[in-house]
Write an enzyme that holds these catalytic residues in place. Structure first.
Site, short mmCIF file in Angstrom:
data_model
loop_
_atom_site.label_atom_id
_atom_site.label_comp_id
_atom_site.label_asym_id
_atom_site.label_seq_id
_atom_site.Cartn_x
_atom_site.Cartn_y
_atom_site.Cartn_z
CG ASP A 28 -2.06 0.97 1.12
OD1 ASP A 28 -3.21 0.53 1.01
OD2 ASP A 28 -1.80 2.20 1.17
CB ILE A 29 0.71 4.30 -2.07
CG1 ILE A 29 1.76 5.23 -2.64
CG2 ILE A 29 -0.56 5.05 -1.70
CD1 ILE A 29 1.40 5.83 -3.99
CG ASN A 84 -12.27 -0.27 3.96
OD1 ASN A 84 -12.66 -0.65 5.07
ND2 ASN A 84 -11.07 0.24 3.78
N GLY A 90 -15.49 3.77 3.67
CA GLY A 90 -14.27 4.47 3.29
C GLY A 90 -13.56 3.88 2.09
CD GLN A 91 -14.74 -0.11 -2.56
OE1 GLN A 91 -15.91 -0.31 -2.23
NE2 GLN A 91 -14.16 -0.76 -3.56
CG HIS A 97 -8.76 -2.74 -2.36
ND1 HIS A 97 -9.70 -2.05 -3.09
CD2 HIS A 97 -8.56 -2.01 -1.23
CE1 HIS A 97 -10.05 -0.96 -2.43
NE2 HIS A 97 -9.39 -0.91 -1.29
CG HIS A 99 -6.77 -2.76 3.11
ND1 HIS A 99 -6.02 -1.61 2.91
CD2 HIS A 99 -7.99 -2.50 2.59
CE1 HIS A 99 -6.78 -0.70 2.30
NE2 HIS A 99 -7.97 -1.22 2.09
#
Ligand code: DGP
Length: 111
Positions: A28-29, A84, A90-91, A97, A99
């Site tokens: 994740d960035i 999410n 909060g998607q 995806h 996490h």
């Protein structure tokens, strides 16, 4: 086209940790834990609520990949898998995806 599709197509770079014919995993960035990896299907599915019966095996496959990555990352003391779905959750990227979070104590309940 989402940013994740661009990562799948190598149009934008990512720190990829795993790939096979069905899925891709990359860091994740904006990591929220020492290990924060996103595992995504290559198939463009927007969210959990867009899944169909034909995706059943794909989702099962992704969880086995998550299990393998968790092992590779040394998360034997625990990890969390979060998806999410939609606005209130909060998607922010409309490409399904998962996490994978670990490497620190994770509070419960989540925010
Ligand atoms: P979510 O809020 O569940 O939709 O999470 C989307 C995640 O995607 C968020 O933690 C940040 C991450 N992300 C967004 N854009 C990029 C990107 O271009 N590269 C990488 N590696 N991660 C990204």
């Amino acid at each position: 086209m989402t940013i994740f599709k661009k990562i799948i197509d190598r149009e934008i770079p990512a720190d990829i940790v795993f790939e096979d014919d069905q899925c891709l995993a990359f860091r994740d960035i904006s990591p929220q834990a020492p290990t924060h990896i996103l595992v995504i299907p290559k198939k463009e599915i927007s969210a959990v609520d867009a899944l169909s019966e034909e995706d059943e095996a794909l989702v099962g496959h992704i969880f086995l990949v998550i299990r393998k990555i968790a092992k590779d990352e040394g998360l034997s003391n625990g990890f969390r898998v979060v998806t999410n779905n939609g606005l209130l959750a909060g998607q922010t990227v409309p490409h399904l995806h998962f996490h994978l979070l670990g490497g620190r104590p994770l509070n419960w309940p989540p925010g």
